[in-house]
Design an enzyme around this catalytic site. Structure first.
Site, PDB file in Angstrom:
ATOM      1  N   VAL A 257       4.090  -0.345  -5.788  1.00  0.00           N
ATOM      2  CA  VAL A 257       4.493  -1.289  -6.833  1.00  0.00           C
ATOM      3  C   VAL A 257       4.641  -0.529  -8.144  1.00  0.00           C
ATOM      4  O   VAL A 257       3.725   0.184  -8.563  1.00  0.00           O
ATOM      5  CB  VAL A 257       3.482  -2.436  -6.964  1.00  0.00           C
ATOM      6  CG1 VAL A 257       3.829  -3.325  -8.157  1.00  0.00           C
ATOM      7  CG2 VAL A 257       3.446  -3.258  -5.685  1.00  0.00           C
TER       8      VAL A 257
ATOM      9  N   CYS B 200     -15.855   6.590   0.589  1.00  0.00           N
ATOM     10  CA  CYS B 200     -17.171   7.217   0.431  1.00  0.00           C
ATOM     11  C   CYS B 200     -17.485   8.170   1.584  1.00  0.00           C
ATOM     12  O   CYS B 200     -18.325   9.065   1.448  1.00  0.00           O
ATOM     13  CB  CYS B 200     -18.256   6.151   0.361  1.00  0.00           C
ATOM     14  SG  CYS B 200     -18.037   4.954  -0.973  1.00  0.00           S
TER      15      CYS B 200
ATOM     16  N   GLU C  92       0.852  -1.184   0.000  1.00  0.00           N
ATOM     17  CA  GLU C  92       0.000   0.000   0.000  1.00  0.00           C
ATOM     18  C   GLU C  92       0.890   1.238   0.000  1.00  0.00           C
ATOM     19  O   GLU C  92       1.745   1.390   0.872  1.00  0.00           O
ATOM     20  CB  GLU C  92      -0.923   0.000   1.220  1.00  0.00           C
ATOM     21  CG  GLU C  92      -1.649   1.306   1.477  1.00  0.00           C
ATOM     22  CD  GLU C  92      -2.460   1.805   0.280  1.00  0.00           C
ATOM     23  OE1 GLU C  92      -2.380   3.022  -0.010  1.00  0.00           O
ATOM     24  OE2 GLU C  92      -3.151   0.987  -0.356  1.00  0.00           O
TER      25      GLU C  92
ATOM     26  N   ASP D 241     -12.012  -0.607  -7.817  1.00  0.00           N
ATOM     27  CA  ASP D 241     -12.201   0.501  -8.752  1.00  0.00           C
ATOM     28  C   ASP D 241     -11.310   0.432  -9.990  1.00  0.00           C
ATOM     29  O   ASP D 241     -11.379   1.312 -10.848  1.00  0.00           O
ATOM     30  CB  ASP D 241     -11.945   1.833  -8.040  1.00  0.00           C
ATOM     31  CG  ASP D 241     -13.008   2.159  -7.010  1.00  0.00           C
ATOM     32  OD1 ASP D 241     -13.984   1.398  -6.906  1.00  0.00           O
ATOM     33  OD2 ASP D 241     -12.854   3.177  -6.302  1.00  0.00           O
TER      34      ASP D 241
ATOM     35  N   ARG E 138     -47.294   0.939 -11.720  1.00  0.00           N
ATOM     36  CA  ARG E 138     -48.656   0.870 -12.270  1.00  0.00           C
ATOM     37  C   ARG E 138     -48.785   1.776 -13.497  1.00  0.00           C
ATOM     38  O   ARG E 138     -49.359   1.379 -14.526  1.00  0.00           O
ATOM     39  CB  ARG E 138     -49.670   1.297 -11.213  1.00  0.00           C
ATOM     40  CG  ARG E 138     -49.887   0.299 -10.097  1.00  0.00           C
ATOM     41  CD  ARG E 138     -50.872   0.824  -9.067  1.00  0.00           C
ATOM     42  NE  ARG E 138     -52.211   1.016  -9.626  1.00  0.00           N
ATOM     43  CZ  ARG E 138     -53.230   1.558  -8.957  1.00  0.00           C
ATOM     44  NH1 ARG E 138     -53.050   1.992  -7.712  1.00  0.00           N
ATOM     45  NH2 ARG E 138     -54.412   1.678  -9.523  1.00  0.00           N
TER      46      ARG E 138
ATOM     47  N   TYR F 256     -46.324  -1.932   4.620  1.00  0.00           N
ATOM     48  CA  TYR F 256     -47.120  -0.703   4.645  1.00  0.00           C
ATOM     49  C   TYR F 256     -47.605  -0.399   6.057  1.00  0.00           C
ATOM     50  O   TYR F 256     -48.092  -1.271   6.778  1.00  0.00           O
ATOM     51  CB  TYR F 256     -48.349  -0.799   3.736  1.00  0.00           C
ATOM     52  CG  TYR F 256     -49.398   0.238   4.090  1.00  0.00           C
ATOM     53  CD1 TYR F 256     -49.172   1.597   3.838  1.00  0.00           C
ATOM     54  CD2 TYR F 256     -50.578  -0.125   4.734  1.00  0.00           C
ATOM     55  CE1 TYR F 256     -50.106   2.553   4.205  1.00  0.00           C
ATOM     56  CE2 TYR F 256     -51.520   0.829   5.098  1.00  0.00           C
ATOM     57  CZ  TYR F 256     -51.271   2.171   4.836  1.00  0.00           C
ATOM     58  OH  TYR F 256     -52.186   3.125   5.210  1.00  0.00           O
TER      59      TYR F 256
ATOM     60  N   TRP G  18     -50.231   2.752  -1.434  1.00  0.00           N
ATOM     61  CA  TRP G  18     -49.490   2.381  -2.637  1.00  0.00           C
ATOM     62  C   TRP G  18     -48.128   3.055  -2.557  1.00  0.00           C
ATOM     63  O   TRP G  18     -48.029   4.272  -2.638  1.00  0.00           O
ATOM     64  CB  TRP G  18     -50.223   2.814  -3.914  1.00  0.00           C
ATOM     65  CG  TRP G  18     -51.303   1.870  -4.341  1.00  0.00           C
ATOM     66  CD1 TRP G  18     -52.629   1.929  -4.011  1.00  0.00           C
ATOM     67  CD2 TRP G  18     -51.137   0.715  -5.147  1.00  0.00           C
ATOM     68  NE1 TRP G  18     -53.308   0.883  -4.566  1.00  0.00           N
ATOM     69  CE2 TRP G  18     -52.416   0.102  -5.280  1.00  0.00           C
ATOM     70  CE3 TRP G  18     -50.051   0.097  -5.777  1.00  0.00           C
ATOM     71  CZ2 TRP G  18     -52.630  -1.052  -6.010  1.00  0.00           C
ATOM     72  CZ3 TRP G  18     -50.265  -1.065  -6.512  1.00  0.00           C
ATOM     73  CH2 TRP G  18     -51.547  -1.624  -6.620  1.00  0.00           C
TER      74      TRP G  18
END
Length: 465
Positions: free
Chosen positions: A91, A54, A44, A295, A454, A438, A446
């Protein structure tokens, strides 16, 4: 230079990169094979391992108080698991024929060769730095690593002026703009797109634009930066063809590219986006003992059927688990992604999965689109807030192609419903029958995603007549 050897008959795994994919692979391989069977050496070049890139905007903005809160596992913790971890070591060459890598100590400059039986490439991504005057001046920052975040915070602390310009309005640009506002800076975002968040269609990006202006951010869209102006040895302004925007600090939020210079020099296969190409087991194509993840790779988009570059921590950790399992003698695959992402501007949640209109156009799909307005809870329940859902469905078949959601609390994670539906290859009509939870505090009777399904179903049916 020396070649490190003396392994006593053990296999040696070499890992290039000490963040999510690399160290997840190393840790998983160690779980499956003990130190008597497998020696693990990881390189590293930075100061940190296994951290959340993030989370950097939230650390810069002050939501996360300490840098170390973003570190999931320290170098010492990895070493305690019998992983030889060489920090501040870069590296510089992969010798595929010789089965070895050349590494350089960043501080001393000393170089050495290390042989391997199995190699994992997890070199990550690098912030895009456009080729223009002034881009390397002091006060100009890309933000990809914890070292980058620390350098930016050091600049913010030392800068007397309070004017910041963010170049680009993707995820990093938008999140960094909010972070700088939280730090008390006057923020201008210069964006070459029609609207911020090019991962959304422009009509949905317009909602993000309004939210950013509501935070006090000055948005400049449809504008290309041509150069960065300097004075007294540091950046002083961002210039476009038509204007100049004073800046005491500049953050490049243009995006990232896969860091695959090593792989390219070694002759390994790269895709159209510059990322390494792997098979389902995350083995580099054409190589028996070389794997890659995170990544620096391209992945299959399960909706479009094409390779895509999606640099996200969620994928990197999964790649690492797959690679580590295979290196450790087991079997695992990474089938692909549907392109799910979520972010926020202040309390505005922004989410997307699947294809945008231009993605569908690019691969030749015909589609219908619908956009609905709903609320996060039952309209009569306290705290209900507006939500906009856009849905794309394939013409005639009704197969779900993509969903974008912009709204307040409770909006963003609803995209996961669509992500599961996309992965399962569901049609919008099938989605209308989903048995979702719900209760008035959580959703209208809905759910907004089902309302969109829908409406999309009706449009697909009408178009098929």
């Amino acid at each position: 230079m020396s070649i490190h050897g003396g392994r006593g008959g053990r296999e040696r795994l070499v890992v290039i990169g000490g963040d999510a994919a690399g160290m997840s692979a190393a840790s998983q391989a160690r779980r499956m094979r003990g130190p008597d069977e497998l020696e693990i050496v990881a390189f590293e070049r930075g100061h940190f391992t296994s951290y959340s890139a993030c989370g950097i905007p939230y650390w810069v903005g002050g939501d996360v108080p300490e840098r170390d809160h973003l570190v999931a596992r320290t170098p010492e913790e990895h070493r305690a698991r019998d992983i030889v971890l060489r920090m501040r070591t870069e590296v510089t060459e992969i010798d595929l024929a010789g089965g070895r890598v050349r590494a350089r100590d960043v501080d001393s400059g000393e170089e050495s060769w290390t042989s391997y039986d199995k190699l994992v490439i997890a070199t990550g991504a690098a912030p895009v730095r456009p080729d223009m005057p002034g881009v390397d001046a002091p006060g100009v920052h890309g933000v990809q690593t914890l070292d980058d975040g620390q350098a930016l915070l050091d600049t913010l602390s030392a800068t007397r002026g309070r004017r910041a310009v963010v170049v680009g309005a993707g995820y990093i640009g938008v999140e960094m703009a909010e972070a700088l506002i939280n730090r008390g800076f006057e923020v201008t975002v210069v964006n070459r797109g029609r609207e911020p968040m090019s991962t959304l269609d422009p009509d949905m990006g317009r909602l993000v634009h309004r939210a950013m202006e509501g935070l006090g951010i000055t948005m400049v869209n449809d504008t290309e930066v041509t150069k960065l102006l300097t004075g007294d040895g540091r950046v002083r302004a961002v210039a476009t063809e038509d204007a100049e925007y004073p800046a005491d600090v500049v953050v490049l939020g243009i995006g990232v590219r896969p860091a695959t210079g090593l792989a390219r020099a070694a002759g390994l296969p790269l895709g159209a986006h510059g990322g390494l190409l792997t098979d389902l087991a995350m083995r580099v194509r054409g190589q028996e003992n070389v794997w890659a993840g995170g990544d620096c790779v391209e992945v299959l988009n399960l909706v479009s059927g094409q390779e895509q570059y999606v640099p996200l921590g969620t994928h990197a950790n999964k790649h690492g688990q797959v690679v580590g399992t295979n290196v450790g003698g087991g079997y695992a695959t990474f089938p692909g992604v549907v392109g799910t992402a979520v972010s926020k501007v202040c309390d505005l949640e922004i989410a997307r999965t699947g294809l945008r209109e231009k993605d569908a156009d690019r691969v030749g799909l015909q589609y219908e689109t619908v956009t609905i307005e709903s609320t996060s809870r039952a309209g009569y329940y306290p705290g209900a807030s507006p939500m906009t859902v856009k849905m794309l469905a394939e013409r005639r078949t009704g197969r779900l192609l993509g969903v974008q959601i912009v709204g307040r609390e409770g909006a963003g994670k609803r995209v996961d419903i669509a992500a599961v539906a996309l992965t399962a290859g569901m049609t919008v009509e099938q989605m209308t029958a989903l048995d979702l939870g719900y209760a008035p505090p959580f959703s209208p009777v809905w759910d907004p995603v089902l309302v969109a399904a829908r409406k999309a179903t009706a449009k697909v049916r009408a178009g098929s007549r």
